[in-house]
Design an enzyme around this catalytic site. Structure first.
Site, PDB file in Angstrom:
ATOM      1  N   SER A 123      29.042   6.534  44.626  1.00 42.72           N
ATOM      2  CA  SER A 123      30.373   6.381  44.028  1.00 42.72           C
ATOM      3  C   SER A 123      30.496   5.016  43.354  1.00 42.72           C
ATOM      4  O   SER A 123      29.894   4.033  43.808  1.00 42.72           O
ATOM      5  CB  SER A 123      31.411   6.490  45.150  1.00 42.72           C
ATOM      6  OG  SER A 123      32.660   6.035  44.712  1.00 42.72           O
ATOM      7  N   TYR A 148      34.842   4.572  53.920  1.00 39.31           N
ATOM      8  CA  TYR A 148      34.193   5.548  53.037  1.00 39.31           C
ATOM      9  C   TYR A 148      33.283   4.813  52.042  1.00 39.31           C
ATOM     10  O   TYR A 148      32.102   5.141  51.901  1.00 39.31           O
ATOM     11  CB  TYR A 148      35.236   6.379  52.271  1.00 39.31           C
ATOM     12  CG  TYR A 148      34.648   7.109  51.093  1.00 39.31           C
ATOM     13  CD1 TYR A 148      33.877   8.254  51.274  1.00 39.31           C
ATOM     14  CD2 TYR A 148      34.821   6.638  49.782  1.00 39.31           C
ATOM     15  CE1 TYR A 148      33.305   8.913  50.199  1.00 39.31           C
ATOM     16  CE2 TYR A 148      34.260   7.287  48.698  1.00 39.31           C
ATOM     17  CZ  TYR A 148      33.498   8.424  48.904  1.00 39.31           C
ATOM     18  OH  TYR A 148      32.921   9.068  47.837  1.00 39.31           O
ATOM     19  N   LYS A 152      28.972   4.638  51.616  1.00 44.18           N
ATOM     20  CA  LYS A 152      28.158   4.958  50.424  1.00 44.18           C
ATOM     21  C   LYS A 152      27.159   3.825  50.152  1.00 44.18           C
ATOM     22  O   LYS A 152      25.986   4.076  49.852  1.00 44.18           O
ATOM     23  CB  LYS A 152      29.062   5.172  49.208  1.00 44.18           C
ATOM     24  CG  LYS A 152      29.856   6.473  49.267  1.00 44.18           C
ATOM     25  CD  LYS A 152      28.956   7.663  49.046  1.00 44.18           C
ATOM     26  CE  LYS A 152      29.624   8.959  49.427  1.00 44.18           C
ATOM     27  NZ  LYS A 152      28.737  10.118  49.415  1.00 44.18           N
TER      28      LYS A 152
HETATM   29  P1  NAD Z   1      33.871  18.064  48.978  1.00 43.73           P
HETATM   30  O1  NAD Z   1      34.527  17.699  50.264  1.00 43.73           O
HETATM   31  O2  NAD Z   1      34.540  19.061  48.118  1.00 43.73           O
HETATM   32  O3  NAD Z   1      32.379  18.573  49.260  1.00 43.73           O
HETATM   33  C1  NAD Z   1      31.597  18.082  50.324  1.00 43.73           C
HETATM   34  C2  NAD Z   1      31.012  19.273  51.049  1.00 43.73           C
HETATM   35  O4  NAD Z   1      30.216  18.787  52.133  1.00 43.73           O
HETATM   36  C3  NAD Z   1      32.087  20.189  51.642  1.00 43.73           C
HETATM   37  O5  NAD Z   1      31.851  21.528  51.249  1.00 43.73           O
HETATM   38  C4  NAD Z   1      31.920  20.026  53.155  1.00 43.73           C
HETATM   39  O6  NAD Z   1      32.219  21.209  53.848  1.00 43.73           O
HETATM   40  C5  NAD Z   1      30.453  19.621  53.271  1.00 43.73           C
HETATM   41  N1  NAD Z   1      30.143  18.819  54.464  1.00 43.73           N
HETATM   42  C6  NAD Z   1      30.805  17.747  54.940  1.00 43.73           C
HETATM   43  N2  NAD Z   1      30.201  17.278  56.043  1.00 43.73           N
HETATM   44  C7  NAD Z   1      29.105  18.059  56.238  1.00 43.73           C
HETATM   45  C8  NAD Z   1      28.063  18.083  57.215  1.00 43.73           C
HETATM   46  N3  NAD Z   1      28.052  17.200  58.235  1.00 43.73           N
HETATM   47  N4  NAD Z   1      27.102  19.015  57.124  1.00 43.73           N
HETATM   48  C9  NAD Z   1      27.133  19.926  56.116  1.00 43.73           C
HETATM   49  N5  NAD Z   1      28.086  19.962  55.179  1.00 43.73           N
HETATM   50  C10 NAD Z   1      29.057  19.038  55.238  1.00 43.73           C
HETATM   51  O7  NAD Z   1      33.611  16.710  48.176  1.00 43.73           O
HETATM   52  P2  NAD Z   1      33.128  16.512  46.683  1.00 43.73           P
HETATM   53  O8  NAD Z   1      34.255  15.961  45.909  1.00 43.73           O
HETATM   54  O9  NAD Z   1      32.431  17.720  46.195  1.00 43.73           O
HETATM   55  O10 NAD Z   1      32.099  15.320  46.882  1.00 43.73           O
HETATM   56  C11 NAD Z   1      30.710  15.554  47.015  1.00 43.73           C
HETATM   57  C12 NAD Z   1      30.007  14.224  47.220  1.00 43.73           C
HETATM   58  O11 NAD Z   1      30.283  13.371  46.120  1.00 43.73           O
HETATM   59  C13 NAD Z   1      30.466  13.485  48.472  1.00 43.73           C
HETATM   60  O12 NAD Z   1      29.351  12.861  49.043  1.00 43.73           O
HETATM   61  C14 NAD Z   1      31.427  12.453  47.923  1.00 43.73           C
HETATM   62  O13 NAD Z   1      31.502  11.318  48.741  1.00 43.73           O
HETATM   63  C15 NAD Z   1      30.791  12.128  46.588  1.00 43.73           C
HETATM   64  N6  NAD Z   1      31.753  11.593  45.618  1.00 43.73           N
HETATM   65  C16 NAD Z   1      32.861  12.322  45.305  1.00 43.73           C
HETATM   66  C17 NAD Z   1      33.786  11.808  44.405  1.00 43.73           C
HETATM   67  C18 NAD Z   1      35.031  12.577  44.029  1.00 43.73           C
HETATM   68  O14 NAD Z   1      35.907  12.012  43.373  1.00 43.73           O
HETATM   69  N7  NAD Z   1      35.170  13.839  44.388  1.00 43.73           N
HETATM   70  C19 NAD Z   1      33.571  10.557  43.830  1.00 43.73           C
HETATM   71  C20 NAD Z   1      32.424   9.852  44.160  1.00 43.73           C
HETATM   72  C21 NAD Z   1      31.503  10.390  45.058  1.00 43.73           C
HETATM   73  C1  UD1 Z   2      39.700   7.183  44.965  1.00 43.67           C
HETATM   74  C2  UD1 Z   2      38.990   6.282  45.910  1.00 43.67           C
HETATM   75  C3  UD1 Z   2      37.503   6.271  45.544  1.00 43.67           C
HETATM   76  C4  UD1 Z   2      36.959   7.692  45.583  1.00 43.67           C
HETATM   77  C5  UD1 Z   2      37.792   8.574  44.652  1.00 43.67           C
HETATM   78  C6  UD1 Z   2      37.397  10.021  44.738  1.00 43.67           C
HETATM   79  C7  UD1 Z   2      40.655   4.611  46.589  1.00 43.67           C
HETATM   80  C8  UD1 Z   2      41.050   3.168  46.529  1.00 43.67           C
HETATM   81  N1  UD1 Z   2      39.560   4.950  45.856  1.00 43.67           N
HETATM   82  O1  UD1 Z   2      39.542   6.648  43.668  1.00 43.67           O
HETATM   83  O2  UD1 Z   2      36.795   5.472  46.472  1.00 43.67           O
HETATM   84  O3  UD1 Z   2      35.595   7.712  45.175  1.00 43.67           O
HETATM   85  O4  UD1 Z   2      39.178   8.487  44.999  1.00 43.67           O
HETATM   86  O5  UD1 Z   2      37.650  10.565  45.998  1.00 43.67           O
HETATM   87  O6  UD1 Z   2      41.286   5.407  47.252  1.00 43.67           O
HETATM   88  N2  UD1 Z   2      47.615   7.648  41.742  1.00 43.67           N
HETATM   89  C9  UD1 Z   2      48.978   7.702  41.585  1.00 43.67           C
HETATM   90  N3  UD1 Z   2      49.664   8.662  42.264  1.00 43.67           N
HETATM   91  C10 UD1 Z   2      49.049   9.550  43.098  1.00 43.67           C
HETATM   92  C11 UD1 Z   2      47.650   9.476  43.257  1.00 43.67           C
HETATM   93  C12 UD1 Z   2      46.961   8.503  42.569  1.00 43.67           C
HETATM   94  O7  UD1 Z   2      49.569   6.925  40.845  1.00 43.67           O
HETATM   95  O8  UD1 Z   2      49.738  10.379  43.717  1.00 43.67           O
HETATM   96  C13 UD1 Z   2      46.864   6.639  40.969  1.00 43.67           C
HETATM   97  C14 UD1 Z   2      46.095   5.669  41.866  1.00 43.67           C
HETATM   98  O9  UD1 Z   2      46.907   4.585  42.197  1.00 43.67           O
HETATM   99  C15 UD1 Z   2      44.927   5.312  40.958  1.00 43.67           C
HETATM  100  C16 UD1 Z   2      44.724   6.544  40.056  1.00 43.67           C
HETATM  101  O10 UD1 Z   2      45.908   7.317  40.196  1.00 43.67           O
HETATM  102  O11 UD1 Z   2      45.284   4.248  40.150  1.00 43.67           O
HETATM  103  C17 UD1 Z   2      43.562   7.397  40.485  1.00 43.67           C
HETATM  104  O12 UD1 Z   2      43.674   7.628  41.889  1.00 43.67           O
HETATM  105  P1  UD1 Z   2      42.670   8.600  42.670  1.00 43.67           P
HETATM  106  O13 UD1 Z   2      42.605   9.903  41.999  1.00 43.67           O
HETATM  107  O14 UD1 Z   2      43.060   8.564  44.115  1.00 43.67           O
HETATM  108  O15 UD1 Z   2      41.247   7.915  42.456  1.00 43.67           O
HETATM  109  P2  UD1 Z   2      40.767   6.413  42.751  1.00 43.67           P
HETATM  110  O16 UD1 Z   2      41.779   5.649  43.489  1.00 43.67           O
HETATM  111  O17 UD1 Z   2      40.261   5.833  41.480  1.00 43.67           O
END
Ligand code: NAD
Ligand code: UD1
Length: 335
Positions: A123, A148, A152
């Protein structure tokens, strides 16, 4: 065949579709703690190809060993993990257990099976609060502000040490910026449990009438309109980035890539664009800043463009209209 951990989740399900559509066989392991089994059927229905699915935990060594024994796995894409920043503050042990210990269990199983090609979902949060924007892969990791984020960075370090211990490993660390959107079929997308913390699912649930209004956290940031700026990218572009990264796995060593668009969009702009693109009104109100938020960050994406021949192709309009299509499907089908 690729082993995809967390493949029933938001990002993993889109990666599964991309891999299947390019003719790659996929085995998914997911314990369904944040997803459900019907996602697997929907992946198969979009790609018109079957997936091998194991319901189970990445911390289950016996399960992983049996998967590597039964399936001809060549590489692993590791998306499984817990991802809610706020929850990680109240449940740090669960986050370190799943994200760090879970990744170690996976690498141990890979080492035993002599599978040494790994793509890891990291991330942008690993750059930490003091990094200058745009973020560049060569910048050092900072001190992330939540368990979290720390988890990472810890996994990245574990992978670096593993790579240094054995030159046969090839490890790609993908640092995602803010993935949003959904598959254009509207069949898979993000399904947050409870009230969403992230902006995009919150906006779309307001549009659907599930929530009453969007609270915009802070309008006094040093940005063009005072609201925070992020680099939002379409989840399908992100999935294509994984497909592009598979090639790099032929070169041993550590490889880091930012996956973003390289452009920042403000929160206010997101809300207003959603209204324009969907025609649905979104009531919103300014609220105090959310603790831990950074004013603005976005990616420098030159490295991914040059080395992966990848760039995000989809527009903000695509991200918003695809989110809305998925939200409507999810409401009707109870996902
Ligand atoms: P998500 O929660 O939708 O998907 C994660 C999946 O992992 C889920 O289906 C969950 O059931 C499974 N899981 C969790 N723990 C597990 C375990 N112990 N064993 C097997 N399966 C398990 O999340 P996502 O948004 O698809 O994110 C996927 C990856 O990307 C994560 O590692 C997350 O940290 C990373 N990531 C996500 C974002 C984002 O904004 N969504 C941003 C940066 C990084
Ligand atoms: C967040 C996490 C980041 C993670 C990502 C995806 C934090 C500080 N960072 O990113 O580590 O990888 O989610 O899971 O939590 N916002 C509003 N109103 C809302 C929700 C969000 O104004 O109801 C604003 C937030 O203040 C931010 C922007 O929208 O400025 C994006 O927020 P969000 O979608 O939660 O993502 P990040 O904070 O960038």
């Amino acid at each position: 065949m690729i082993l995809l951990t967390g493949g029933a989740g938001y990002i993993g399900s889109h990666i599964a579709v991309e891999l299947l559509e390019m003719g790659v066989e996929v085995a998914i392991v997911d314990n369904l703690c944040n997803s459900n089994r019907s996602v697997i059927e929907r992946i198969e229905s979009i790609a018109q190809r079957p997936v091998v699915f194991y319901e189970g935990d990445i911390r289950d060594a016996a399960l992983l060993a049996s998967i590597f024994e039964m399936c001809p796995i060549e590489a692993v894409i590791h998306c499984a993990g817990l991802k809610a920043v706020g929850e990680s503050v109240t449940m740090p042990l669960a986050y370190y257990d799943t994200n760090v210990y879970g990744s170690i269990c996976l690498c141990q199983a890979m080492q035993k099976a002599n599978v040494k090609k790994l793509i890891f979902s990291s991330s942008a949060t690993v750059y930490g609060p003091d990094a200058e924007v745009p973020y560049l892969e060569s910048m050092p990791r900072g001190v992330a502000t939540s368990p979290y984020g720390v988890s990472k960075g810890m996994v990245e370090k574990v992978l670096e040490d593993l790579g240094a211990s054995d030159p046969d490993w090839s490890i790609v660390v993908l640092r995602y910026f803010n993935p949003i959107g959904a598959h254009p079929t509207g069949l898979i997308g993000e399904s947050p449990q409870g009230t969403p913390n992230n902006l995009m699912p919150f906006i779309s649930q307001v549009a659907a009438g599930v929530l009453s209004k969007v609270m915009i956290f802070g309008n006094d940031y040093p940005t063009s309109d005072g609201t925070c700026v992020r680099d939002y990218l379409h989840v399908v572009d992100l999935a294509v980035g994984h497909r592009a990264s598979l090639r790099v796995l032929d070169s041993p060593g550590m490889h880091y890539y930012n996956l973003g668009t390289g452009c920042g969009t403000s929160v206010l702009n997101m809300v207003q664009s959603f209204i324009e693109v969907t025609g649905v009104d979104i009531p919103y109100q300014f609220a105090p800043r959310r603790e831990g938020d950074l004013a603005a960050f976005w990616a420098n994406v030159s490295k991914a463009e040059h080395e992966l021949a990848w760039r995000a192709e989809k527009t903000l309009n695509d991200m918003l209209s695809d989110t809305w299509r998925w939200q409507q499907y999810a409401i009707v089908h109870g996902h």
